[in-house]
Scaffold this active site. Sequence first.
Site, short mmCIF file in Angstrom:
data_model
loop_
_atom_site.label_atom_id
_atom_site.label_comp_id
_atom_site.label_asym_id
_atom_site.label_seq_id
_atom_site.Cartn_x
_atom_site.Cartn_y
_atom_site.Cartn_z
N HIS A 1 31.32 49.11 49.28
CA HIS A 1 31.42 47.52 48.28
C HIS A 1 30.85 46.27 49.01
CE1 HIS A 1 33.43 46.39 44.63
NE2 HIS A 1 33.96 45.16 45.39
N SER B 1 31.25 43.31 41.51
CA SER B 1 32.56 43.70 41.43
C SER B 1 33.29 42.77 40.34
CB SER B 1 33.32 43.29 42.85
OG SER B 1 34.60 43.71 43.03
N ASP C 1 32.55 53.70 47.83
CA ASP C 1 33.07 52.34 47.64
C ASP C 1 34.73 52.72 47.84
OD1 ASP C 1 34.26 50.19 46.33
OD2 ASP C 1 32.28 49.74 45.46
#
EC number: 3.1.2.12
Lengths: 279, 279
Positions: free
Chosen positions: B257, B148, B224
Amino acid sequence: MTIENISVNKSFGGWQKQYSHQSKTLNCAMRFAIYLPPQISNGEKVPVLYWLSGLTCTDENFMQKAGAQRIAAELGIAIVAPDTSPRGEGVANDEGYDLGMGAGFYVNATQAPWNRHYQMYDYVVNELPAIIEASFPVSNERAISGHSMGGHGALTIAMLNPERYSSMSAFSPICNPVKAPWGKKAFTAYLGKDKATWRNHDASELMRKASQFIPAKVDQGGADDFLAEQLKPEALEAAAKVNGYPLELAIHDGYDHSYYFISSFIEEHLRFHAQHLNK
Amino acid sequence: MTIENISVNKSFGGWQKQYSHQSKTLNCAMRFAIYLPPQISNGEKVPVLYWLSGLTCTDENFMQKAGAQRIAAELGIAIVAPDTSPRGEGVANDEGYDLGMGAGFYVNATQAPWNRHYQMYDYVVNELPAIIEASFPVSNERAISGHSMGGHGALTIAMLNPERYSSMSAFSPICNPVKAPWGKKAFTAYLGKDKATWRNHDASELMRKASQFIPAKVDQGGADDFLAEQLKPEALEAAAKVNGYPLELAIHDGYDHSYYFISSFIEEHLRFHAQHLNK
């Protein structure tokens, strides 16, 4: 028997899920985690490994830290992790981390104020498997494992119900709680002062007297700070020897009480259970 | 260059450790985690994979949840995970989870009040590797990966310093921060309003213009929640195509995620880096 989904995360081709439900046994809302391996997509009913966590843990620690999903996905085994105690407003508690919430010790409390909610033995042995087997594509083949307080829970529950589990294992279990500070404190509170009731929840006592055997595997870190005072694997080993119980016990140099130890050896435990679940 | 050991846990035959040290670059005390594989016992100097975590994380999340130690132990690779920002009393902060502590974005802040401590780019590129290479039995072979915000950090740092890293990878990176809300907020605060400075920390911009290539692997979950608005892997893919950059990008159906996604694919990333580290 309504269960409510809280979360889903895809993991190694399978599904990591959390659920909540109202427990009749514990008289409160409970949460559990389940890993469902990819094999269920083929309509296969998979066996279940029940994992019992240690003091202060919830249904989440093992699923987040042990790295078990990779092997469960390969072997086609579901894993179920309950919480370690009843919880919520109105549930009795203690200031210590080793009594009350997070510390149910997998027994049925007989003493006030604990007896209203703290019935973790019945929850793990009966209510939870009934829910799991009614709600998910699993068979009634079961194995059981756990860590520390949960290792104590796994070994004692399996030996008290050998017909319900194909195999049992533990990491760093409290092997002889009637002689350990954690066990004495919890058993006094939950079961009262009569030590005869304590012995029925002591893995070493049960292993010495067992008449029906199931395969057992125990791993212990040699650098575990709780080893000598709280865990006492030598008591379990001696009991197995006296009774000829099929126990594989190993002490691993340098490993401690943490999930870094569990993750290092969880693959061996899953393969051990798979063998006895005829996977 | 004094570092202080905080913890040691044996893991897969190697050692999971945490250290603190006073960072000259960040002007505060910092913590990092390092996994040292068993091969160092043979006097071997091992290469290092730097792992950069995402928003809200510390040096601990990856080490506890990704299950990377098993493969690092097999391959003989050390892993180093820094914290995600400077921390402590007197370090500027914001109420949001996406700015300030836990959200350093791997850039050197030029704007007050951030510029006094938020120099994560220099810390990751220069100070931390110098400390690691002076303090542990590691070589100066390096790879870099992250998740991320940390995926953004890994890709941009590697492309700005291709001579320092053998390979780069990322899970769910913020691929085009100049066009994403997280990136716009952080870059405005840390770098100011001049978007020319932003583009120098945008993986898609860098990949389109790069003249020196290193092998790159990116994995993204198809389920995600941040995919379309914040992550934009299509921008990175387009940039790679225009420039002929060697990018392996895959979208994985159903994955989100979380660390359940990372743990499912971390083995592939470590084997990818090992190949380019000549392990």
